[in-house]
Design a protein around this motif. Structure first.
Motif, PDB file in Angstrom:
ATOM      1  N   SER A   2       0.828  -1.210   0.000  1.00 47.58           N
ATOM      2  CA  SER A   2       0.000   0.000   0.000  1.00 47.58           C
ATOM      3  C   SER A   2       0.857   1.253   0.000  1.00 47.58           C
ATOM      4  O   SER A   2       2.009   1.258   0.453  1.00 47.58           O
ATOM      5  CB  SER A   2      -0.904   0.013   1.236  1.00 47.58           C
ATOM      6  N   GLY A   3       0.281   2.322  -0.531  1.00 47.29           N
ATOM      7  CA  GLY A   3       0.956   3.603  -0.533  1.00 47.29           C
ATOM      8  C   GLY A   3       0.770   4.316   0.793  1.00 47.29           C
ATOM      9  O   GLY A   3       0.193   3.779   1.742  1.00 47.29           O
ATOM     10  N   ILE A   4       1.249   5.550   0.847  1.00 47.19           N
ATOM     11  CA  ILE A   4       1.180   6.362   2.063  1.00 47.19           C
ATOM     12  C   ILE A   4       0.236   7.532   1.839  1.00 47.19           C
ATOM     13  O   ILE A   4       0.264   8.174   0.781  1.00 47.19           O
ATOM     14  CB  ILE A   4       2.575   6.894   2.447  1.00 47.19           C
ATOM     15  N   VAL A  29       4.384  12.885  -4.318  1.00 50.82           N
ATOM     16  CA  VAL A  29       3.203  12.005  -4.324  1.00 50.82           C
ATOM     17  C   VAL A  29       2.673  11.820  -5.743  1.00 50.82           C
ATOM     18  O   VAL A  29       3.022  12.571  -6.663  1.00 50.82           O
ATOM     19  CB  VAL A  29       2.084  12.552  -3.404  1.00 50.82           C
ATOM     20  N   ASP A  30       1.785  10.830  -5.897  1.00 50.88           N
ATOM     21  CA  ASP A  30       1.202  10.569  -7.217  1.00 50.88           C
ATOM     22  C   ASP A  30       0.139  11.593  -7.571  1.00 50.88           C
ATOM     23  O   ASP A  30       0.034  12.014  -8.721  1.00 50.88           O
ATOM     24  CB  ASP A  30       0.613   9.152  -7.254  1.00 50.88           C
ATOM     25  N   ASP A  71      -6.931   3.496  -4.380  1.00 52.27           N
ATOM     26  CA  ASP A  71      -5.663   3.929  -4.984  1.00 52.27           C
ATOM     27  C   ASP A  71      -4.501   3.705  -4.020  1.00 52.27           C
ATOM     28  O   ASP A  71      -3.401   3.309  -4.431  1.00 52.27           O
ATOM     29  CB  ASP A  71      -5.736   5.406  -5.368  1.00 52.27           C
ATOM     30  N   LEU A  72      -4.720   3.968  -2.744  1.00 57.42           N
ATOM     31  CA  LEU A  72      -3.678   3.735  -1.751  1.00 57.42           C
ATOM     32  C   LEU A  72      -3.328   2.253  -1.662  1.00 57.42           C
ATOM     33  O   LEU A  72      -2.145   1.873  -1.592  1.00 57.42           O
ATOM     34  CB  LEU A  72      -4.125   4.260  -0.382  1.00 57.42           C
ATOM     35  N   LYS A  73      -4.333   1.400  -1.686  1.00 59.61           N
ATOM     36  CA  LYS A  73      -4.094  -0.046  -1.631  1.00 59.61           C
ATOM     37  C   LYS A  73      -3.335  -0.533  -2.854  1.00 59.61           C
ATOM     38  O   LYS A  73      -2.616  -1.540  -2.800  1.00 59.61           O
ATOM     39  CB  LYS A  73      -5.425  -0.795  -1.509  1.00 59.61           C
ATOM     40  N   ASN A  74      -3.494   0.193  -3.973  1.00 58.92           N
ATOM     41  CA  ASN A  74      -2.793  -0.159  -5.198  1.00 58.92           C
ATOM     42  C   ASN A  74      -1.386   0.437  -5.263  1.00 58.92           C
ATOM     43  O   ASN A  74      -0.719   0.356  -6.302  1.00 58.92           O
ATOM     44  CB  ASN A  74      -3.598   0.291  -6.417  1.00 58.92           C
ATOM     45  N   GLY A  75      -0.952   1.046  -4.147  1.00 59.58           N
ATOM     46  CA  GLY A  75       0.423   1.494  -4.062  1.00 59.58           C
ATOM     47  C   GLY A  75       0.684   2.942  -4.368  1.00 59.58           C
ATOM     48  O   GLY A  75       1.839   3.395  -4.360  1.00 59.58           O
ATOM     49  N   GLN A  76      -0.372   3.730  -4.612  1.00 58.78           N
ATOM     50  CA  GLN A  76      -0.155   5.143  -4.890  1.00 58.78           C
ATOM     51  C   GLN A  76       0.035   5.923  -3.583  1.00 58.78           C
ATOM     52  O   GLN A  76      -0.631   5.640  -2.589  1.00 58.78           O
ATOM     53  CB  GLN A  76      -1.340   5.721  -5.668  1.00 58.78           C
ATOM     54  N   ASN A  77       0.927   6.891  -3.629  1.00 54.93           N
ATOM     55  CA  ASN A  77       1.103   7.814  -2.510  1.00 54.93           C
ATOM     56  C   ASN A  77       0.275   9.060  -2.783  1.00 54.93           C
ATOM     57  O   ASN A  77       0.336   9.633  -3.881  1.00 54.93           O
ATOM     58  CB  ASN A  77       2.570   8.192  -2.346  1.00 54.93           C
TER      59      ASN A  77
END
Length: 224
Positions: A2-4, A29-30, A71-77
């Protein structure tokens, strides 16, 4: 992985109050969630930050939160900012923070601008213990809330808008009493920053003598 999720404070007035760390986070960040893309666009342009902006405000935060968590679970910050101050302090942010906690998302809140802290420090009123009450209810429950606050021995912090300040001061006098001490700060960190301290009667006289502009912070104590 996950992202932050970053909660990033933005200046309540002077743009120089933005921290180096806040600028760096927003550049990395993304994408950035914000209350008003026009307002935040000015801030980001000033600091040469070119990241996608997505609206996240009181009217869409319930619907938008689910997508942000995905989106966070998909790795985006992702960073959340508001028009001014720290997200979640009388601004959008709580729902996203709760959802992040519920889904075990890593969350980081940067230290930074919050309007009530400088107002409290310069009030001259006790600040070892205080109660942050934010904005009073508009109508329903307003008098009940004022009665509750009037029993409080700690210093109380309130936010108020310019067009309601006279009414609120009169109500503080009614519920807290004429010996109540008040400090009124407005336009914090801006060119016309101003703080007025005194009894509730003195503050009522001051408020009625001029047209106040800008978000107002009231520091109230009726126990000294």
């Amino acid at each position: 992985m996950s992202g932050i999720l970053y909660f990033v404070p933005t200046p309540v007035g002077n743009l120089e109050d933005m921290t180096f760390r806040a600028v760096n986070v927003l550049k990395e960040v993304d994408y950035i969630l914000c209350e008003d893309t026009r307002t935040s666009g000015i801030l980001l342009k000033h600091f040469e930050i070119s990241k996608p902006l997505k609206s996240y405000h009181l009217h869409n935060e319930h619907q938008a939160t689910e997508k942000v968590i995905t989106d966070l679970k998909n790795g985006q910050n992702i960073a959340l900012i508001t028009d001014a101050g720290t997200p979640g302090i009388s601004d959008p942010g709580y729902l996203l923070g709760k959802a992040g906690a519920d889904h075990d998302i890593e969350m980081i809140c940067l230290p930074g601008a919050t309007a009530f802290v400088p107002a409290l420090v310069v009030s001259g009123l006790p600040n070892n213990e205080f109660l942050f009450a934010g904005f009073l209810p508009q109508k329903k429950g307003r008098q009940t809330k004022l009665r509750q606050l009037a029993e409080e021995k700690k210093t109380i912090v309130l936010y108020e808008s310019p067009h309601k300040i006279n009414t609120t001061l009169e109500q503080i006098k009614e519920f807290f009493g004429e010996e109540t001490k008040v400090s009124l700060s407005r336009e914090i960190s801006k060119k016309f920053e101003e703080t007025k301290r005194g009894t509730i009667n003195e503050l009522i006289e001051f408020s009625k003598s001029k047209t106040l502009k800008g978000e107002i912070v009231l520091i109230v104590n009726n126990s000294i």
